[in-house]
Scaffold this motif. Structure first.
Motif, PDB file in Angstrom:
ATOM      1  N   ILE A 256      30.989  45.651  26.104  1.00 28.85           N
ATOM      2  CA  ILE A 256      32.031  44.930  26.828  1.00 28.85           C
ATOM      3  C   ILE A 256      32.769  45.941  27.689  1.00 28.85           C
ATOM      4  CG2 ILE A 256      34.142  43.550  26.663  1.00 28.85           C
ATOM      5  CD1 ILE A 256      33.188  42.682  23.837  1.00 28.85           C
ATOM      6  N   ILE A 257      32.886  45.642  28.978  1.00 24.72           N
ATOM      7  CA  ILE A 257      33.695  46.459  29.883  1.00 24.72           C
ATOM      8  C   ILE A 257      35.063  45.802  29.942  1.00 24.72           C
ATOM      9  CG2 ILE A 257      34.012  47.282  32.245  1.00 24.72           C
ATOM     10  CD1 ILE A 257      30.929  47.034  32.584  1.00 24.72           C
ATOM     11  N   ALA A 258      36.093  46.531  29.534  1.00 18.37           N
ATOM     12  CA  ALA A 258      37.452  45.995  29.516  1.00 18.37           C
ATOM     13  C   ALA A 258      38.263  46.583  30.660  1.00 18.37           C
ATOM     14  CB  ALA A 258      38.127  46.322  28.181  1.00 18.37           C
ATOM     15  N   HIS A 259      39.093  45.745  31.263  1.00 15.58           N
ATOM     16  CA  HIS A 259      39.999  46.222  32.305  1.00 15.58           C
ATOM     17  C   HIS A 259      41.226  45.331  32.351  1.00 15.58           C
ATOM     18  CE1 HIS A 259      39.320  43.219  35.614  1.00 15.58           C
ATOM     19  NE2 HIS A 259      38.378  42.890  34.764  1.00 15.58           N
ATOM     20  N   VAL A 260      42.265  45.803  33.011  1.00 15.35           N
ATOM     21  CA  VAL A 260      43.537  45.072  33.094  1.00 15.35           C
ATOM     22  C   VAL A 260      43.655  44.374  34.436  1.00 15.35           C
ATOM     23  CG1 VAL A 260      46.044  45.393  33.224  1.00 15.35           C
ATOM     24  CG2 VAL A 260      44.741  46.499  31.416  1.00 15.35           C
ATOM     25  N   CYS A 261      44.077  43.109  34.376  1.00 15.93           N
ATOM     26  CA  CYS A 261      44.322  42.281  35.564  1.00 15.93           C
ATOM     27  C   CYS A 261      45.804  41.938  35.631  1.00 15.93           C
ATOM     28  CB  CYS A 261      43.548  40.968  35.473  1.00 15.93           C
ATOM     29  SG  CYS A 261      41.773  41.114  35.330  1.00 15.93           S
ATOM     30  N   ASN A 262      46.240  41.503  36.810  1.00 16.71           N
ATOM     31  CA  ASN A 262      47.628  41.055  36.964  1.00 16.71           C
ATOM     32  C   ASN A 262      47.741  39.563  36.660  1.00 16.71           C
ATOM     33  OD1 ASN A 262      47.314  39.427  39.471  1.00 16.71           O
ATOM     34  ND2 ASN A 262      46.727  41.397  40.319  1.00 16.71           N
ATOM     35  N   ASP A 263      48.987  39.092  36.593  1.00 15.95           N
ATOM     36  CA  ASP A 263      49.244  37.688  36.260  1.00 15.95           C
ATOM     37  C   ASP A 263      49.591  36.828  37.474  1.00 15.95           C
ATOM     38  OD1 ASP A 263      51.777  38.650  36.823  1.00 15.95           O
ATOM     39  OD2 ASP A 263      52.697  37.905  34.970  1.00 15.95           O
ATOM     40  N   ILE A 264      49.250  37.319  38.681  1.00 18.46           N
ATOM     41  CA  ILE A 264      49.568  36.542  39.889  1.00 18.46           C
ATOM     42  C   ILE A 264      48.318  36.126  40.669  1.00 18.46           C
ATOM     43  CG2 ILE A 264      51.885  37.519  40.131  1.00 18.46           C
ATOM     44  CD1 ILE A 264      50.716  39.271  42.438  1.00 18.46           C
ATOM     45  N   GLY A 265      47.158  36.316  40.072  1.00 16.83           N
ATOM     46  CA  GLY A 265      45.922  35.876  40.711  1.00 16.83           C
ATOM     47  C   GLY A 265      45.361  36.833  41.737  1.00 16.83           C
ATOM     48  N   GLY A 266      45.926  38.037  41.820  1.00 20.44           N
ATOM     49  CA  GLY A 266      45.453  39.015  42.799  1.00 20.44           C
ATOM     50  C   GLY A 266      44.273  39.817  42.273  1.00 20.44           C
ATOM     51  N   TRP A 267      43.240  39.920  43.101  1.00 21.05           N
ATOM     52  CA  TRP A 267      42.038  40.701  42.765  1.00 21.05           C
ATOM     53  C   TRP A 267      41.581  41.337  44.061  1.00 21.05           C
ATOM     54  CZ3 TRP A 267      38.867  40.288  38.103  1.00 21.05           C
ATOM     55  CH2 TRP A 267      37.631  40.940  38.195  1.00 21.05           C
ATOM     56  N   GLY A 268      41.534  42.639  44.130  1.00 22.11           N
ATOM     57  CA  GLY A 268      41.077  43.234  45.371  1.00 22.11           C
ATOM     58  C   GLY A 268      41.375  44.708  45.512  1.00 22.11           C
ATOM     59  N   ALA A 269      42.051  45.299  44.519  1.00 24.54           N
ATOM     60  CA  ALA A 269      42.352  46.724  44.603  1.00 24.54           C
ATOM     61  C   ALA A 269      42.087  47.366  43.248  1.00 24.54           C
ATOM     62  CB  ALA A 269      43.810  46.931  45.004  1.00 24.54           C
ATOM     63  N   GLY A 270      41.786  48.646  43.274  1.00 21.03           N
ATOM     64  CA  GLY A 270      41.547  49.372  42.035  1.00 21.03           C
ATOM     65  C   GLY A 270      40.171  49.116  41.442  1.00 21.03           C
ATOM     66  N   PHE A 271      40.107  49.149  40.116  1.00 22.13           N
ATOM     67  CA  PHE A 271      38.835  49.034  39.394  1.00 22.13           C
ATOM     68  C   PHE A 271      38.108  47.725  39.675  1.00 22.13           C
ATOM     69  CE2 PHE A 271      36.420  48.042  35.457  1.00 22.13           C
ATOM     70  CZ  PHE A 271      35.506  49.072  35.523  1.00 22.13           C
ATOM     71  N   VAL A 272      38.848  46.662  39.961  1.00 25.80           N
ATOM     72  CA  VAL A 272      38.187  45.366  40.203  1.00 25.80           C
ATOM     73  C   VAL A 272      37.256  45.418  41.410  1.00 25.80           C
ATOM     74  CG1 VAL A 272      39.972  44.027  39.046  1.00 25.80           C
ATOM     75  CG2 VAL A 272      40.116  44.366  41.521  1.00 25.80           C
ATOM     76  N   ARG A 273      37.542  46.282  42.347  1.00 23.40           N
ATOM     77  CA  ARG A 273      36.643  46.417  43.504  1.00 23.40           C
ATOM     78  C   ARG A 273      35.272  46.920  43.063  1.00 23.40           C
ATOM     79  NH1 ARG A 273      39.301  49.441  48.220  1.00 23.40           N
ATOM     80  NH2 ARG A 273      37.600  48.462  49.351  1.00 23.40           N
ATOM     81  N   ALA A 274      35.271  47.884  42.138  1.00 30.15           N
ATOM     82  CA  ALA A 274      34.000  48.399  41.617  1.00 30.15           C
ATOM     83  C   ALA A 274      33.263  47.308  40.841  1.00 30.15           C
ATOM     84  CB  ALA A 274      34.248  49.612  40.725  1.00 30.15           C
ATOM     85  N   LEU A 275      34.005  46.522  40.061  1.00 33.44           N
ATOM     86  CA  LEU A 275      33.373  45.413  39.338  1.00 33.44           C
ATOM     87  C   LEU A 275      32.731  44.423  40.309  1.00 33.44           C
ATOM     88  CD1 LEU A 275      35.958  44.554  36.531  1.00 33.44           C
ATOM     89  CD2 LEU A 275      33.655  45.490  36.229  1.00 33.44           C
ATOM     90  N   SER A 276      33.467  44.057  41.347  1.00 28.58           N
ATOM     91  CA  SER A 276      32.970  43.066  42.308  1.00 28.58           C
ATOM     92  C   SER A 276      31.764  43.568  43.091  1.00 28.58           C
ATOM     93  CB  SER A 276      34.081  42.647  43.270  1.00 28.58           C
ATOM     94  OG  SER A 276      35.040  41.886  42.575  1.00 28.58           O
ATOM     95  N   ARG A 277      31.672  44.880  43.298  1.00 32.74           N
ATOM     96  CA  ARG A 277      30.488  45.430  43.973  1.00 32.74           C
ATOM     97  C   ARG A 277      29.241  45.273  43.096  1.00 32.74           C
ATOM     98  NH1 ARG A 277      34.174  49.339  45.969  1.00 32.74           N
ATOM     99  NH2 ARG A 277      33.749  50.770  44.253  1.00 32.74           N
ATOM    100  N   ARG A 278      29.423  45.281  41.789  1.00 33.56           N
ATOM    101  CA  ARG A 278      28.283  45.169  40.856  1.00 33.56           C
ATOM    102  C   ARG A 278      27.924  43.727  40.517  1.00 33.56           C
ATOM    103  NH1 ARG A 278      25.579  49.347  37.840  1.00 33.56           N
ATOM    104  NH2 ARG A 278      25.135  47.473  36.743  1.00 33.56           N
ATOM    105  N   TRP A 279      28.957  42.887  40.294  1.00 40.34           N
ATOM    106  CA  TRP A 279      28.722  41.516  39.855  1.00 40.34           C
ATOM    107  C   TRP A 279      29.790  40.591  40.448  1.00 40.34           C
ATOM    108  CZ3 TRP A 279      29.831  45.304  35.989  1.00 40.34           C
ATOM    109  CH2 TRP A 279      28.710  45.867  35.384  1.00 40.34           C
ATOM    110  N   PRO A 280      29.413  39.414  40.919  1.00 41.69           N
ATOM    111  CA  PRO A 280      30.404  38.461  41.441  1.00 41.69           C
ATOM    112  C   PRO A 280      31.107  37.658  40.339  1.00 41.69           C
ATOM    113  CG  PRO A 280      28.200  37.574  41.714  1.00 41.69           C
ATOM    114  CD  PRO A 280      28.034  38.979  41.159  1.00 41.69           C
TER     115      PRO A 280
END
Length: 162
Positions: free
Chosen positions: A22-46
């Motif tokens: 399991i790859i664990a990471h922290v997200c925000n509570d306002i629905g924002g996705w687009g900076a930091g580690f999530v960019r690397a995740l999105s490059r690998r899997w949608p």
């Protein structure tokens, strides 16, 4: 049982070792996705981004909130844990504002993650969660990981980029 966290240089989106992961990471509570580690995740899997955005959109009818966790399978034996551990985001223009990290939410999310990891005999892999854009301190986060995961016998690997 080990209480050690293995730290290594590498890419957390390419977890090493045998068995379920399991790859664990922290997200925000306002629905924002687009900076930091999530960019690397999105490059690998949608899937993790799509699931997070749907989870946020439908929050009136689900458990989306600080401390919640969403597991998204991305490959056989590999899932991503979207953990809500950040309240809002830090404005680039207001550097003096409080860090958005919420340690108590990360602690609750790690508790839920431990149950999933134990049930599936999965190891957990992550960057230094909560310590990037969320503004947290590793000295605060590491004991949470130790208490909730590694003290329960769950293998944890933390990845630092070269």
């Amino acid at each position: 049982m080990t209480e050690n966290i293995t730290c290594t240089v590498g890419d957390a989106t390419r977890p090493q070792g045998p068995g379920s992961k399991i790859i664990a990471h922290v997200c925000n509570d306002i629905g924002g996705w687009g900076a930091g580690f999530v960019r690397a995740l999105s490059r690998r899997w949608p899937q993790p981004e799509a699931a997070y955005r749907r989870w946020y959109r439908e929050r009136a009818t689900n458990d989306f909130a600080l401390g919640a966790i969403q597991l998204v399978q991305v490959e056989d034996g590999l899932s991503v844990a979207n953990m809500i551990g950040q309240h809002g985001i830090r404005s680039r223009s207001r550097t003096s504002q409080a860090a958005p990290v919420r340690y108590e939410a990360i602690d609750r999310a790690l508790t839920a993650l431990a149950a999933h990891a134990s049930a599936t005999a999965a190891s957990v892999h992550m960057p230094r969660i909560g310590c990037g854009l969320a503004g947290g301190r590793w000295e605060e986060v590491e004991p949470l990981i130790t208490r909730r995961l590694s003290a329960r016998g769950i293998a944890v690997t933390v990845y630092d980029l070269p």
